[in-house]
Design an enzyme around this catalytic site. Structure first.
Site, PDB file in Angstrom:
ATOM      1  N   ASN A 130       0.868  -1.188   0.000  1.00  0.00           N
ATOM      2  CA  ASN A 130       0.000   0.000   0.000  1.00  0.00           C
ATOM      3  C   ASN A 130       0.903   1.235   0.000  1.00  0.00           C
ATOM      4  O   ASN A 130       1.436   1.627   1.033  1.00  0.00           O
ATOM      5  CB  ASN A 130      -0.889  -0.038   1.245  1.00  0.00           C
ATOM      6  N   ARG A 166      -2.657  -2.010  -3.395  1.00  0.00           N
ATOM      7  CA  ARG A 166      -3.811  -1.135  -3.223  1.00  0.00           C
ATOM      8  C   ARG A 166      -3.668   0.034  -4.192  1.00  0.00           C
ATOM      9  O   ARG A 166      -2.635   0.699  -4.211  1.00  0.00           O
ATOM     10  CB  ARG A 166      -3.847  -0.600  -1.797  1.00  0.00           C
ATOM     11  N   HIS A 173     -12.915   3.809  -0.569  1.00  0.00           N
ATOM     12  CA  HIS A 173     -13.010   2.876   0.569  1.00  0.00           C
ATOM     13  C   HIS A 173     -13.695   1.584   0.136  1.00  0.00           C
ATOM     14  O   HIS A 173     -14.211   0.853   0.974  1.00  0.00           O
ATOM     15  CB  HIS A 173     -13.898   3.433   1.705  1.00  0.00           C
ATOM     16  N   ARG A 202     -11.384  16.873   5.819  1.00  0.00           N
ATOM     17  CA  ARG A 202     -12.079  17.155   4.544  1.00  0.00           C
ATOM     18  C   ARG A 202     -13.468  17.726   4.826  1.00  0.00           C
ATOM     19  O   ARG A 202     -14.168  17.247   5.718  1.00  0.00           O
ATOM     20  CB  ARG A 202     -12.238  15.884   3.713  1.00  0.00           C
ATOM     21  N   GLU A 228      -8.844  -4.237   5.264  1.00  0.00           N
ATOM     22  CA  GLU A 228      -8.626  -4.001   3.837  1.00  0.00           C
ATOM     23  C   GLU A 228      -7.480  -4.851   3.292  1.00  0.00           C
ATOM     24  O   GLU A 228      -7.534  -5.325   2.168  1.00  0.00           O
ATOM     25  CB  GLU A 228      -8.357  -2.507   3.598  1.00  0.00           C
TER      26      GLU A 228
END
Ligand code: ADP
Length: 395
Positions: free
Chosen positions: A7, A90, A179, A240, A382
């Site tokens: 990742n 990823r 996601h 965000r 994940e």
């Protein structure tokens, strides 16, 4: 088969090795400050740490240190690199073309390159990780697992924006969702916990972490999600902004003389609960402050909860029948306060949280026995999802 998961971020790289015979994690590591002074690799095997502090000016050098560390005589995870059957990467943005996990070839790399336009920080780093693996251990199958893939079953009525159609045709401006690997994992795990087939499950997956998003999943497939063209849309997040009237942008750009880059920086890094509270993006700090009577922290958390409920209500109508609501992510898994606030007063809708059961951080059912809609905490994973997809494609 053993599978290496990579990742890559813009200045960091996380990795894990799985033995897929029993899905066991054999070891993992993290490289920090790639391309910045003070690069550092930390590998963990059986609770023991192995640290390398050397200059790592780019991702390829960092990957070389990763492969060396994997087979280190004393602190390694593997005897030899030959044991690695495949490498799973990823990748943030796969656009409209890459709708599921896929073995990487030149065409796939071209598409990842094309979507740098919507993932300017992540896609280039993801690509560097892929190319480093191709050159250091040539011949191994590399698989890309996309954050956007799970959401590509959305109907056009969910993903199109209300702007002139020509911009979709010209640039592919639309909602993609992110996601996805986590939402896919949460969906599968919820079905397992309920003892039903994934294809029979209607669930709202609620991933709340530094980045947060919800997905409406009908018969195991995503039909709507809160993040958009980029991860900026939807909920108010750590830093965000989430949804706002686009006029806010044009007004501020004119009044404050802001460039598009400055606006992007403000919306992605200086907004969210951090920007509103003017103190922290960490929900533990905000919860403590709110409990101690800090009005701004309380407002910030109330805003966060308001947005989650707004989407939750919308997705309940979109789905018609909701079997379960599943919480995951750093906040979703750990904050009983946020879960209780989000689901407060929804008894009329068949959603009843059990206060005792909610007082936990473990994967479990947290609704009452008579709650029509089941509520779960799911420990999302994940990396395991990436390993499973990679294994499926190469076995
Ligand atoms: P990322 O999106 O970077 O993977 P995580 O899923 O790890 O992030 O979530 C990080 C968030 O989880 C932080 O805002 C942190 O404050 C929050 N968090 C972690 N533990 C708790 C807790 N016990 N109570 C409330 N929030 C928590």
């Amino acid at each position: 088969m053993k599978i290496l998961i990579i990742n890559c971020g813009s200045s960091s790289l996380k990795y894990q090795v799985f033995d897929m015979t029993n899905e066991e994690v054999l070891g993992k590591g993290l490289v920090e400050r790639i391309g910045i002074e003070g690069s550092k690799l930390t590998q963990k095997v059986n609770g023991e740490k192995y640290i390398i502090e050397e200059s790592m000016p780019d991702h390829k050098t960092a990957m070389k240190f990763v492969f060396d560390s994997l087979v280190n005589k004393e602190h390694g995870i593997l005897e030899s690199l030959d044991e690695i059957g495949a490498i799973g990467h990823r990748v943030l943005h796969g656009g409209e073309e890459l709708t599921e996990s896929t073995i990487i070839d030149e065409k796939v790399k071209e598409t990842i390159k094309e979507y740098i336009k919507f993932g300017p920080l992540h896609n280039p780093a993801n690509l560097m990780g892929i190319e480093a693996c191709e050159s250091i251990v040539p011949g191994k199958p590399n698989v890309a697992v996309f954050d956007t893939a799970f959401h590509q079953t959305m109907p056009a009525s969910s993903y199109m924006y209300g702007i002139p159609y020509k911009y979709y045709e010209k640039y592919r401006i639309r909602k993609f969702g992110f996601h996805g690997t986590s939402h896919k994992y949460i969906t599968g795990r919820t079905a397992e916990l309920m003892g039903i087939e994934k294809d029979d499950l209607n669930v709202i997956t609620v991933h709340l972490g530094n980045g947060s998003s919800l997905a409406a999943v009908k018969n195991g497939k995503c039909i709507d999600t809160t993040m958009g063209l980029t991860p900026l849309e939807g909920l108010i997040m750590g830093t965000r902004s989430g949804d706002l009237d686009p006029t806010v942008l044009t007004f501020l750009m004119e009044e404050e003389n802001m460039t598009p880059q400055e606006m992007n920086q403000m919306l992605n890094k200086e907004s969210g609960v951090y920007g509103v509270s003017e103190q922290s993006s960490d929900f533990r700090d905000l919860e403590d402050a709110a409990i101690a009577g800090d009005e701004r922290a309380k407002l910030t958390l109330d805003m966060f909860v308001n947005r989650v409920r707004r989407f939750l209500g919308g997705y309940m109508l979109e789905l018609g029948r909701v079997d379960a609501i599943s919480f995951a992510g750093g906040i979703g898994e750990n904050s009983d306060i946020m879960r209780a606030d989000i689901l407060e007063g929804l008894e009329e809708y068949g959603i009843i949280l059990d206060k005792e059961r909610n007082n936990t951080r473990s994967e479990s059912l947290i609704s009452t026995d008579d709650s029509k809609v089941k509520v779960f905490i799911v420990e999302t994973d994940e990396e395991l999802m990436i390993a499973r997809d990679t294994y499926e494609l190469v076995k």
